[in-house]
Design a protein around this motif. Structure first.
Motif, PDB file in Angstrom:
ATOM      1  N   ALA A  71       1.659   3.631  -2.758  1.00 42.70           N
ATOM      2  CA  ALA A  71       0.674   4.196  -1.749  1.00 42.70           C
ATOM      3  C   ALA A  71      -0.138   3.194  -1.288  1.00 42.70           C
ATOM      4  CB  ALA A  71      -0.025   5.471  -2.519  1.00 42.70           C
ATOM      5  N   TRP A  72      -0.695   2.278  -1.881  1.00 43.93           N
ATOM      6  CA  TRP A  72      -1.567   1.383  -1.468  1.00 43.93           C
ATOM      7  C   TRP A  72      -0.889   0.418  -0.685  1.00 43.93           C
ATOM      8  CZ3 TRP A  72      -1.598  -3.942  -2.854  1.00 43.93           C
ATOM      9  CH2 TRP A  72      -2.858  -4.757  -2.512  1.00 43.93           C
ATOM     10  N   LEU A  73       0.353   0.091  -0.792  1.00 42.49           N
ATOM     11  CA  LEU A  73       1.056  -0.974   0.167  1.00 42.49           C
ATOM     12  C   LEU A  73       1.338  -0.185   1.313  1.00 42.49           C
ATOM     13  CD1 LEU A  73       3.770  -2.622  -2.293  1.00 42.49           C
ATOM     14  CD2 LEU A  73       1.956  -3.828  -1.006  1.00 42.49           C
ATOM     15  N   LEU A  74       1.704   1.077   1.224  1.00 42.18           N
ATOM     16  CA  LEU A  74       2.055   1.945   2.709  1.00 42.18           C
ATOM     17  C   LEU A  74       0.700   1.845   3.409  1.00 42.18           C
ATOM     18  CD1 LEU A  74       4.119   4.643   1.317  1.00 42.18           C
ATOM     19  CD2 LEU A  74       4.713   3.150   3.211  1.00 42.18           C
ATOM     20  N   LEU A  75      -0.459   2.082   2.984  1.00 43.71           N
ATOM     21  CA  LEU A  75      -1.586   2.005   3.467  1.00 43.71           C
ATOM     22  C   LEU A  75      -2.056   0.781   4.318  1.00 43.71           C
ATOM     23  CD1 LEU A  75      -3.833   4.495   1.244  1.00 43.71           C
ATOM     24  CD2 LEU A  75      -2.920   4.926   3.630  1.00 43.71           C
ATOM     25  N   LEU A  76      -1.804  -0.191   3.267  1.00 40.34           N
ATOM     26  CA  LEU A  76      -2.167  -1.627   3.746  1.00 40.34           C
ATOM     27  C   LEU A  76      -1.167  -2.105   5.153  1.00 40.34           C
ATOM     28  CD1 LEU A  76      -2.851  -3.960   0.815  1.00 40.34           C
ATOM     29  CD2 LEU A  76      -4.429  -3.334   2.648  1.00 40.34           C
ATOM     30  N   THR A  77       0.031  -1.601   4.890  1.00 37.20           N
ATOM     31  CA  THR A  77       1.111  -2.106   5.973  1.00 37.20           C
ATOM     32  C   THR A  77       0.562  -1.095   7.239  1.00 37.20           C
ATOM     33  OG1 THR A  77       3.038  -1.977   4.253  1.00 37.20           O
ATOM     34  CG2 THR A  77       3.511  -1.786   6.523  1.00 37.20           C
ATOM     35  N   ALA A  78       0.558   0.141   7.152  1.00 38.82           N
ATOM     36  CA  ALA A  78      -0.006   0.730   8.244  1.00 38.82           C
ATOM     37  C   ALA A  78      -1.177   0.314   8.887  1.00 38.82           C
ATOM     38  CB  ALA A  78      -0.313   2.321   7.907  1.00 38.82           C
ATOM     39  N   ARG A  79      -2.027  -0.099   8.031  1.00 43.33           N
ATOM     40  CA  ARG A  79      -3.497  -0.818   8.714  1.00 43.33           C
ATOM     41  C   ARG A  79      -3.243  -1.903   9.364  1.00 43.33           C
ATOM     42  NH1 ARG A  79      -8.976  -2.043   5.280  1.00 43.33           N
ATOM     43  NH2 ARG A  79     -10.262  -2.433   7.098  1.00 43.33           N
ATOM     44  N   GLY A  80      -2.243  -3.008   8.880  1.00 45.05           N
ATOM     45  CA  GLY A  80      -1.846  -4.087   9.471  1.00 45.05           C
ATOM     46  C   GLY A  80      -1.252  -3.887  10.731  1.00 45.05           C
ATOM     47  N   VAL A  81      -0.071  -2.948  10.798  1.00 48.25           N
ATOM     48  CA  VAL A  81       0.510  -2.529  12.064  1.00 48.25           C
ATOM     49  C   VAL A  81      -0.585  -2.264  13.067  1.00 48.25           C
ATOM     50  CG1 VAL A  81       2.023  -1.161  13.124  1.00 48.25           C
ATOM     51  CG2 VAL A  81       2.674  -2.334  10.959  1.00 48.25           C
ATOM     52  N   GLU A  82      -1.276  -1.390  12.778  1.00 54.49           N
ATOM     53  CA  GLU A  82      -2.492  -0.860  13.514  1.00 54.49           C
ATOM     54  C   GLU A  82      -3.226  -1.654  14.291  1.00 54.49           C
ATOM     55  OE1 GLU A  82      -6.289   2.354  13.119  1.00 54.49           O
ATOM     56  OE2 GLU A  82      -4.769   1.976  11.510  1.00 54.49           O
ATOM     57  N   ARG A  83      -3.611  -2.623  13.418  1.00 57.97           N
ATOM     58  CA  ARG A  83      -4.558  -4.011  13.907  1.00 57.97           C
ATOM     59  C   ARG A  83      -3.759  -4.845  14.889  1.00 57.97           C
ATOM     60  NH1 ARG A  83      -8.113  -6.226   8.956  1.00 57.97           N
ATOM     61  NH2 ARG A  83      -9.718  -4.589   8.964  1.00 57.97           N
ATOM     62  N   ARG A  84      -2.347  -5.018  14.576  1.00 59.73           N
ATOM     63  CA  ARG A  84      -1.793  -5.668  15.553  1.00 59.73           C
ATOM     64  C   ARG A  84      -1.435  -5.217  16.871  1.00 59.73           C
ATOM     65  NH1 ARG A  84       2.859  -9.548  13.689  1.00 59.73           N
ATOM     66  NH2 ARG A  84       1.774 -11.142  12.276  1.00 59.73           N
ATOM     67  N   ARG A  85      -1.303  -3.945  17.012  1.00 61.48           N
ATOM     68  CA  ARG A  85      -0.945  -3.444  18.177  1.00 61.48           C
ATOM     69  C   ARG A  85      -2.272  -3.046  18.921  1.00 61.48           C
ATOM     70  NH1 ARG A  85       3.213   1.497  16.767  1.00 61.48           N
ATOM     71  NH2 ARG A  85       4.885   0.396  16.278  1.00 61.48           N
ATOM     72  N   GLY A  86      -3.475  -3.439  18.327  1.00 67.08           N
ATOM     73  CA  GLY A  86      -4.721  -3.230  19.158  1.00 67.08           C
ATOM     74  C   GLY A  86      -5.609  -2.061  18.638  1.00 67.08           C
ATOM     75  N   GLY A  87      -5.407  -1.656  17.635  1.00 73.87           N
ATOM     76  CA  GLY A  87      -6.270  -0.703  16.908  1.00 73.87           C
ATOM     77  C   GLY A  87      -5.828   0.828  17.308  1.00 73.87           C
ATOM     78  N   ARG A  88      -6.453   1.678  17.064  1.00 79.58           N
ATOM     79  CA  ARG A  88      -6.065   3.332  16.980  1.00 79.58           C
ATOM     80  C   ARG A  88      -5.874   3.821  18.419  1.00 79.58           C
ATOM     81  NH1 ARG A  88      -7.038   7.023  12.608  1.00 79.58           N
ATOM     82  NH2 ARG A  88      -7.521   5.630  10.809  1.00 79.58           N
TER      83      ARG A  88
END
Length: 147
Positions: A71-88
């Motif tokens: 769960a921790w890895l999934l949340l970190l991965t989602a956050r990293g992808v979100e940051r690369r795409r320019g946020g929410r």
């Protein structure tokens, strides 16, 4: 059961060392040693040691730790992808309204006022006279430090 015995023996040894230290007239060190030596005994008496050993040797607990790690890895991965795409904003498709500057009636006029602010020359004197008084003390401090 073995762990409780070992922890109790460590506490007894620590209290013995504290007694010897107190005999040598180092009371502050003796109190510190006695305090630390009572910690393992307190852990045994509260059942924390038994709980820890039950957790360590329980396969269900290890699977639970694995699930928490996933769960921790999934949340970190989602956050990293979100940051690369320019946020929410990019992820949501711009569903949220943009921020509006105070005094602006819409995001378009807020953008226009931001363009005007960027177009102003960056001179040492501000556009309004009242702002100069607000920053005079800051300018004095910066000049004092040679900035």
């Amino acid at each position: 059961m073995l762990a409780e015995t070992i922890f109790s023996a460590v506490s007894a040894a620590g209290l013995g060392i504290a007694a010897i230290t107190a005999y040598r007239k180092k009371y502050l060190s003796a109190a510190r040693i006695a305090g630390w030596s009572l910690v393992p005994l307190g852990l045994v008496m509260t059942g924390a040691v038994e709980w820890a050993f039950d957790t360590v040797f329980s396969p269900v607990a290890w699977v639970g730790f694995g699930v928490l790690g996933a769960a921790w890895l999934l949340l970190l991965t989602a956050r990293g992808v979100e940051r690369r795409r320019g946020g929410r904003k990019a992820v949501d498709g711009g569903a949220r309204p943009e921020a509006v500057a105070p005094g602006a009636s819409s995001p378009a006029s807020a953008t226009a006022s931001a363009r005007e602010a960027l177009a102003r020359p960056a001179s040492g004197t501000p556009a309004r006279g009242g702002e100069a008084e607000d920053f005079s003390d800051i300018e004095a401090i910066l000049k004092k430090h040679g900035i």
